[in-house]
Design a protein around this motif. Structure first.
Motif, PDB file in Angstrom:
ATOM      1  N   GLU A  84       0.732  -1.333  -0.055  1.00  0.00           N
ATOM      2  CA  GLU A  84       0.165   0.001   0.075  1.00  0.00           C
ATOM      3  C   GLU A  84       0.797   1.245  -0.024  1.00  0.00           C
ATOM      4  N   PRO A  85       1.861   1.203   0.935  1.00  0.00           N
ATOM      5  CA  PRO A  85       2.690   2.523   0.701  1.00  0.00           C
ATOM      6  C   PRO A  85       3.335   3.046  -0.670  1.00  0.00           C
ATOM      7  N   ARG A  86       3.713   2.134  -1.117  1.00  0.00           N
ATOM      8  CA  ARG A  86       4.439   2.095  -2.547  1.00  0.00           C
ATOM      9  C   ARG A  86       3.369   2.669  -3.683  1.00  0.00           C
ATOM     10  N   GLU A  87       2.094   1.826  -3.508  1.00  0.00           N
ATOM     11  CA  GLU A  87       0.916   2.306  -4.421  1.00  0.00           C
ATOM     12  C   GLU A  87       0.381   3.218  -4.188  1.00  0.00           C
ATOM     13  N   LEU A  88       0.371   3.827  -3.017  1.00  0.00           N
ATOM     14  CA  LEU A  88      -0.234   5.063  -2.703  1.00  0.00           C
ATOM     15  C   LEU A  88       0.739   6.293  -3.199  1.00  0.00           C
ATOM     16  N   ALA A  89       2.075   6.086  -2.839  1.00  0.00           N
ATOM     17  CA  ALA A  89       2.843   7.146  -3.238  1.00  0.00           C
ATOM     18  C   ALA A  89       2.885   7.076  -4.818  1.00  0.00           C
ATOM     19  N   GLU A  90       2.824   6.123  -5.435  1.00  0.00           N
ATOM     20  CA  GLU A  90       2.803   6.241  -7.177  1.00  0.00           C
ATOM     21  C   GLU A  90       1.741   6.956  -7.522  1.00  0.00           C
TER      22      GLU A  90
END
Ligand code: SF4
Ligand code: SF4
Length: 290
Positions: A84-90
């Protein structure tokens, strides 16, 4: 049966749907992200998306608590999504947002209440969006304050927000499972470990409080070094939710704002349509929003 007072004219808003809003909504769908803006049918959505602000809900959409004013589902939460953190950041980079608010359901089921997941999100978002400003709107971490503060001090946001929601006399009815003093202490202690981060809190009005009680809470917030305040009108999400007790007049909201400035808040957003994230970018920069 109780009849609700008719909604006054100042609560009726138009929602401008621009290309920008459509583009942001499409990106949200593609990344399967949940925003409070859409979930709560926030009346400010057009304005906020156009202005580059959105409020994301992390750690799923099932809450371990059941507050009678809130529309979020209650039950056994989903396992944390490590991606989730990476997906959100992207997604945030793709949406070209300028200011994001990251919030979550209450995760009484997690040992750290979700503090480390908040950190991971902040870290990933900063990596890909160095100029973006980040506000976190956190749950109360009840029963695990030391741990949560120890973790969250390591990855500071620009604004640390935790809403008191209402006055202490209504806590049992409106915020079951929460504790007024606990929430105040969380705000005070975060400020102690990260004095450079702005702290912020808010109340919804119209759930049964008196004006005097609101002033008392404002004094308590200042006594716990809280920098920013939001006051807005509570609106009942459905007939099964907590009823609206009164429609607070815009003049009364303006009066609270005046009082707040006298008490030394760095910023006060007070108005019928104010939500804790309403023009959050401007709030953080001390600009007038209501
Ligand atoms: Fe979203 Fe907050 Fe703006 Fe409403 S006020 S649209 S929840 S950012
Ligand atoms: Fe809603 Fe937050 Fe209460 Fe959960 S803790 S029911 S998300 S207000």
């Amino acid at each position: 049966t109780e009849t609700l007072p008719t909604k006054p004219s100042w609560l009726k808003v138009r929602m401008p749907i621009s290309k920008e809003v459509t583009r942001i909504k499409e990106t949200l769908r593609r990344h399967k992200l949940v925003t409070v803006c859409e979930e709560a049918s926030c009346p400010n959505l057009g304005e906020c998306f156009n202005g580059g602000t959105a409020t994301f809900m992390i750690m799923g959409d099932i809450c371990t608590r059941r507050c009678p004013f809130c529309d979020v589902a209650h039950g056994r939460p989903n396992a944390l999504n490590e991606d989730e953190p990476r997906e959100l950041a992207e997604a945030i980079a793709e949406m070209r947002l300028k200011y994001v608010v990251i919030t979550s359901v209450d995760r009484d089921d997690l040992r750290d209440g979700g503090a480390q997941h908040f950190n991971n999100c902040i870290e990933e978002i900063r990596k890909r969006n160095p100029d973006l400003e980040i506000e976190v709107l956190v749950p109360d971490f009840r029963g695990r304050m030391d741990k949560a503060i120890d973790i969250m001090r390591q990855e500071p946001p620009d604004v640390f927000n935790h809403n008191l929601e209402t006055v202490p006399s209504l806590y049992r009815r409106v915020r079951p499972g929460a504790d007024y003093q606990w929430s105040l202490d969380l705000l005070r202690r975060y400020k102690e470990v990260r004095p450079e981060v702005l702290t912020k809190s808010g109340l919804m009005l119209g759930v049964g409080e008196t004006d005097e009680e609101v002033i008392e809470v404002m004094r308590d917030l200042r006594a716990h070094n809280v920098d920013m305040l939001t006051l807005g009108q509570y609106m009942q999400p459905s007939r099964n939710h907590l009823p609206v007790d009164r429609w607070v007049h815009p003049d009364t909201f303006a009066w609270f704002a005046e009082k707040g400035h006298e008490m030394g808040f760095k910023h006060v957003a007070s108005g019928p349509l104010v939500r804790s994230s309403y023009h959050a970018d401007k709030q953080a920069h001390g600009e007038k929003v209501s």
